[in-house]
Design a protein around this motif. Structure first.
Motif, mmCIF file in Angstrom:
data_model
loop_
_atom_site.group_PDB
_atom_site.id
_atom_site.type_symbol
_atom_site.label_atom_id
_atom_site.label_comp_id
_atom_site.label_asym_id
_atom_site.label_seq_id
_atom_site.Cartn_x
_atom_site.Cartn_y
_atom_site.Cartn_z
ATOM 1 N N ARG A 403 -38.496 -32.249 0.469
ATOM 2 C CA ARG A 403 -37.593 -33.395 0.401
ATOM 3 C C ARG A 403 -37.871 -34.442 1.477
ATOM 4 O O ARG A 403 -37.473 -35.603 1.316
ATOM 5 N N GLN A 404 -38.524 -34.077 2.577
ATOM 6 C CA GLN A 404 -38.637 -34.986 3.700
ATOM 7 C C GLN A 404 -40.055 -35.282 4.150
ATOM 8 O O GLN A 404 -40.257 -36.111 5.036
ATOM 9 N N LYS A 422 -31.331 -39.327 -3.082
ATOM 10 C CA LYS A 422 -32.716 -39.772 -2.933
ATOM 11 C C LYS A 422 -32.846 -40.803 -1.817
ATOM 12 O O LYS A 422 -33.850 -40.822 -1.089
ATOM 13 N N ASP A 425 -32.949 -38.823 1.339
ATOM 14 C CA ASP A 425 -34.256 -38.180 1.507
ATOM 15 C C ASP A 425 -35.316 -39.187 1.910
ATOM 16 O O ASP A 425 -36.161 -38.913 2.768
ATOM 17 N N ARG A 429 -37.596 -39.266 5.159
ATOM 18 C CA ARG A 429 -39.046 -39.286 4.976
ATOM 19 C C ARG A 429 -39.669 -40.419 5.796
ATOM 20 O O ARG A 429 -40.731 -40.257 6.408
#
Length: 616
Positions: A403-404, A422, A425, A429
C-alpha cells in the motif's frame, strides 16, 4: 574407439537446451507480467489468505489435540481456544500494521536498532529465566503466558538486515577482503549474536530458518563471487559442526537418508507414524476429525506433525489446497518485489516470504520423509501463539509495503477510482518516496564508500592505536582518495579547460570550453562527478528509481557590475553554456520520473535490485 558424439546424444543435448530456453522464456514472461501489474488487489489477497490460514489452523489444532487433551484430563477445547485467542490477536495486529501504521515509522535505522536491543534482551533473559520444553530452552514465562522470543526476533531481524543492506551500497567492489568486509559487516554482528543466543538453547531448527532468510537477503544484495564461495564454505563448516556435536542429530540424519534399509528404531516412530497418516488419507481423506494417528500414535500431532493429520483427514486435496494458500503469499510477494523501487522494501519482502515459505517447505519435507525431523512448526497452522502472532505480523508488513511502497512507473498505467483510502495511501507513498529519493541520491554519489567499509574500519583502528593522531606520511586506506590523487596528478600535467561565466572575459587563444575533465587511463573507468541535488518538494508517485539517477545542476551567476553600478553587458561566448536556475529559486529543476516500458524480465530474483535500470 569412436570419440565422436552419436546422433542420439546430440538430439538429447539439443532437447535439453531447448527445454532450458523455454523455461527461461516462461520465467521472464511471468516476471514481466508481474512487474507490470498494479498492487491494488495485493493487500486484499494477503489479508484473505492469512485469515483463511489462521482459521484453518485453529480448526486443525482442535481436531489434532482434542484426543490428547482428553487423555491427560483436560478439556478437549483447551488447546484450540488458546490458539484462537492468539489468532485473534495476530489478525488484529496484522490489520493495524498493514492499514494504519506508516512504513516510515519502523523504517529508520534507529527504530530497528532499538527493536534489536529489545530482542537481544529477551533472548538473554531466556538463558537465565527460560523454561526447557522438549530439550530446548527457548521459552519465557511473562505474566502467566509462555512466549518464544526467537519467533518474535524473526521479523525484527529481517527488517534490520534489509535496513543494513539497503544502505551499504555496492558490496561487490574492491579486493576480496574489502568486498567480504562490506558484505558481512555489520550484518553478521547482529545476526551472529541472535543465532548464538538461540543455539545456546539447543534450537537448531530455528537457526536453520534464520540462515535461510539471511542467505536470501545476502544474495539479493549481489555480493561478489569470491564472497559467495567463502560464505558457502563457512556455512558447510558450521552445519557440519552442529551435526557432529550432537549424536541425536547424527542419528536422525542417518535414519532419514538410509534408503537401503528400513528404520525400525525409536527415533523413527514419529516419521513412520506421519507417513502412515498420509498413506491412510489417500486422495479424499478419512474425514475431518476422523484421524486415527492422533490417538497418541503420532507425537506432536497438533504441532510439528499437524500436516500429517491434514493429509489423513482431508487427503491429497486438502494438502494441495493448503499449499496453494502459501503459493498465494509467494505470488503477492513477487508482485511487491518487482514493482517497488525501494531497496529496503525489496530486501524485507524477500526475507519475509523466504521465512514463511521456507519454513512451510521444511515442515512439509520433514513430514513426507525427505528431511530429518528438526522440530520446525508449520506457519499459521501448528499450535503455538508466538509463531502465529509473528507470522501474522510479517504478513501485515507485506500489506503495508503493497500500500505504501514507491512504485516503478509503468507507461499507460491507470490510476483507477480515487477514494479516501487511496488518497491516504498515495500520500504515504509520496512521503516515503521522498525519503527513498534522498537515500538514493546519497548512494549514487558514492556507492563504494557507503555503509561499513574496510577502509573506514582501518582508519578508525589506526586512529585508536595512534591516540587520535593522523596517520604518518598522509597515508590512507580510502580507495576514493587514491582515485582523487590520480585525478589531481593528471590535472596538474594536463591543462584543464574551464567554463567561462557570462561576465567573464573571453578565453585567450580561442580555447574551446569544456564542462568535464579529460578522461584518464587509470585501469578502471572513473565515475562522473555529480552535484548533490535536493529531492523535489512534491514527489510524484512511482518516480523513484532503484539505482538513483542524479542530475547535475549548475549554479546561477550574475554579470559583474561596473563602477557606475550598472551591469556590464556580457560578451557572447564561443559556445553557449546552458544555465541552470539557482538551487533556492522557485524554478529548481525537478527529478522527472523516468517512464519506461513494461520491464524486461529478470533472470533471477537476485537481479531485482537492477529492475529500474532497464533500457527503454
Amino acid at each position: 574407439m569412436n570419440l565422436t558424439a552419436s546422433p542420439s546424444s546430440k538430439n538429447q543435448q539439443s532437447r535439453l537446451g531447448g527445454l532450458i530456453t523455454k523455461v527461461r522464456d516462461i520465467w521472464e514472461q511471468a516476471q514481466t507480467r508481474l512487474g507490470s501489474m498494479v498492487l491494488t488487489d495485493v493487500p486484499i489477497v494477503l489479508s484473505v489468505a492469512a485469515f483463511v490460514l489462521s482459521i484453518f489452523g485453529v480448526m486443525m489444532v482442535l481436531s489434532a489435540s482434542s484426543v490428547e487433551q482428553i487423555s491427560v484430563g483436560h478439556t478437549p477445547y483447551g488447546q484450540a481456544s488458546t490458539q484462537g485467542v492468539f489468532a485473534a490477536v495476530g489478525i488484529l495486529l496484522m490489520l493495524i500494521v498493514g492499514f494504519l501504521v506508516p512504513v516510515r515509522f519502523y523504517r529508520p535505522p534507529l527504530a530497528l536498532n532499538l527493536a534489536m536491543l529489545v530482542v537481544v534482551a529477551l533472548l538473554v533473559a531466556v538463558m537465565f529465566f527460560g523454561s526447557v520444553v522438549n530439550g530446548n530452552r527457548n521459552w519465557l514465562n511473562v505474566f502467566g503466558f509462555s512466549m518464544q522470543p526467537s519467533e518474535f526476533a524473526k521479523p525484527v531481524m529481517i527488517l534490520w538486515l534489509a535496513s543494513v543492506y539497503s544502505r551499504q551500497g555496492r558490496i561487490d567492489r574492491g579486493t576480496t577482503g574489502q568486498a567480504l568486509y562490506k558484505a558481512l559487516f555489520p550484518a553478521i554482528l547482529g545476526f551472529g549474536l541472535v543465532v548464538a543466543l538461540i543455539l545456546a538453547g539447543h534450537d537448531a531448527g530455528t537457526v536453520l530458518i534464520y540462515v535461510m532468510f539471511f542467505g536470501a537477503i545476502f544474495m539479493a544484495a549481489r555480493p561478489s563471487p569470491s564472497t559467495v564461495r567463502i560464505g558457502i564454505v563457512a556455512l558447510l563448516i558450521g552445519a557440519l559442526a552442529l551435526v557432529v556435536t550432537s549424536p541425536n542429530r547424527i542419528e536422525r540424519i542417518l535414519n532419514t537418508f538410509s534408503f537401503w534399509s528400513e528404520c525400525q528404531e525409536a527415533t523413527c516412530d514419529q516419521a513412520n507414524s506421519g507417513l502412515a497418516a498420509l498413506a491412510t488419507g489417500g486422495f479424499w481423506g478419512v474425514g475431518l476429525g476422523q484421524s486415527r494417528q492422533k490417538y497418541n500414535y503420532l507425537p506432536e500431532a497438533h504441532n510439528d506433525y499437524i500436516f500429517a493429520v491434514i493429509g489423513e483427514e482431508l487427503g491429497l486435496v486438502g494438502a494441495v489446497a493448503l499449499i496453494l494458500l502459501y503459493a498465494a503469499l509467494i505470488y503477492c510477494s513477487m508482485r511487491i518485489l518487482l514493482r517497488s523501487s525501494d531497496l529496503f522494501i525489496r530486501y524485507a519482502t524477500i526475507g519475509i516470504i523466504t521465512w514463511i515459505a521456507g519454513q512451510a517447505l521444511l515442515n512439509i519435507s520433514m513430514v513426507v520423509g525427505i528431511m530429518p525431523v528438526i522440530g520446525v512448526p508449520l506457519p499459521f497452522i501448528s499450535a503455538g501463539g508466538s509463531s502465529l502472532v509473528s507470522v501474522l505480523f510479517g504478513v501485515g508488513v507485506l500489506i503495508a509495503f503493497a500500500r505504501q511502497t514507491p512504485l516503478n512507473p509503468i507507461v499507460g498505467e491507470r490510476t483507477g477510482l480515487v477514494n479516501a483510502k487511496k488518497q491516504k495511501d498515495d500520500a504515504r507513498r509520496v512521503a516515503l518516496g521522498r525519503v527513498v529519493a534522498r537515500e538514493q541520491i546519497a548512494l549514487a554519489k558514492d556507492p563504494d564508500g557507503a555503509g561499513w567499509t574496510l577502509e573506514k574500519f582501518l582508519d578508525r583502528w589506526n586512529a585508536l592505536v595512534d591516540g587520535g593522531k593522523a596517520r604518518p606520511n598522509g597515508k590512507s586506506h580510502n580507495r576514493s582518495q587514491g582515485k582523487a590523487s590520480a585525478l589531481g596528478a593528471s590535472q596538474a600535467s594536463v591543462p584543464r579547460q574551464q567554463t567561462r561565466r557570462p561576465g567573464q572575459a573571453p578565453v585567450p587563444g580561442g580555447q574551446k570550453l569544456a564542462t568535464t575533465a579529460p578522461r584518464l587511463n587509470t585501469g578502471e573507468p572513473l565515475r562522473p562527478q555529480r552535484t548533490q541535488q535536493k529531492p523535489p518538494a512534491s514527489y510524484q508517485s512511482g518516480s523513484v528509481q532503484a539505482s538513483g539517477s542524479v542530475q547535475a545542476s549548475g549554479s546561477a551567476t550574475r554579470p559583474p557590475a561596473n563602477a557606475e553600478g550598472t551591469t556590464a553587458p556580457a560578451p557572447k561566448p564561443q559556445h553557449q553554456v546552458k544555465q541552470a536556475p539557482a538551487e533556492g529559486s522557485a524554478h529548481v529543476q525537478r527529478l522527472a520520473p523516468q517512464e519506461r516500458k513494461v520491464p524486461q524480465g529478470l533472470r533471477t530474483i537476485r537481479k531485482a535490485r537492477d529492475l529500474p535500470n532497464h533500457k527503454k
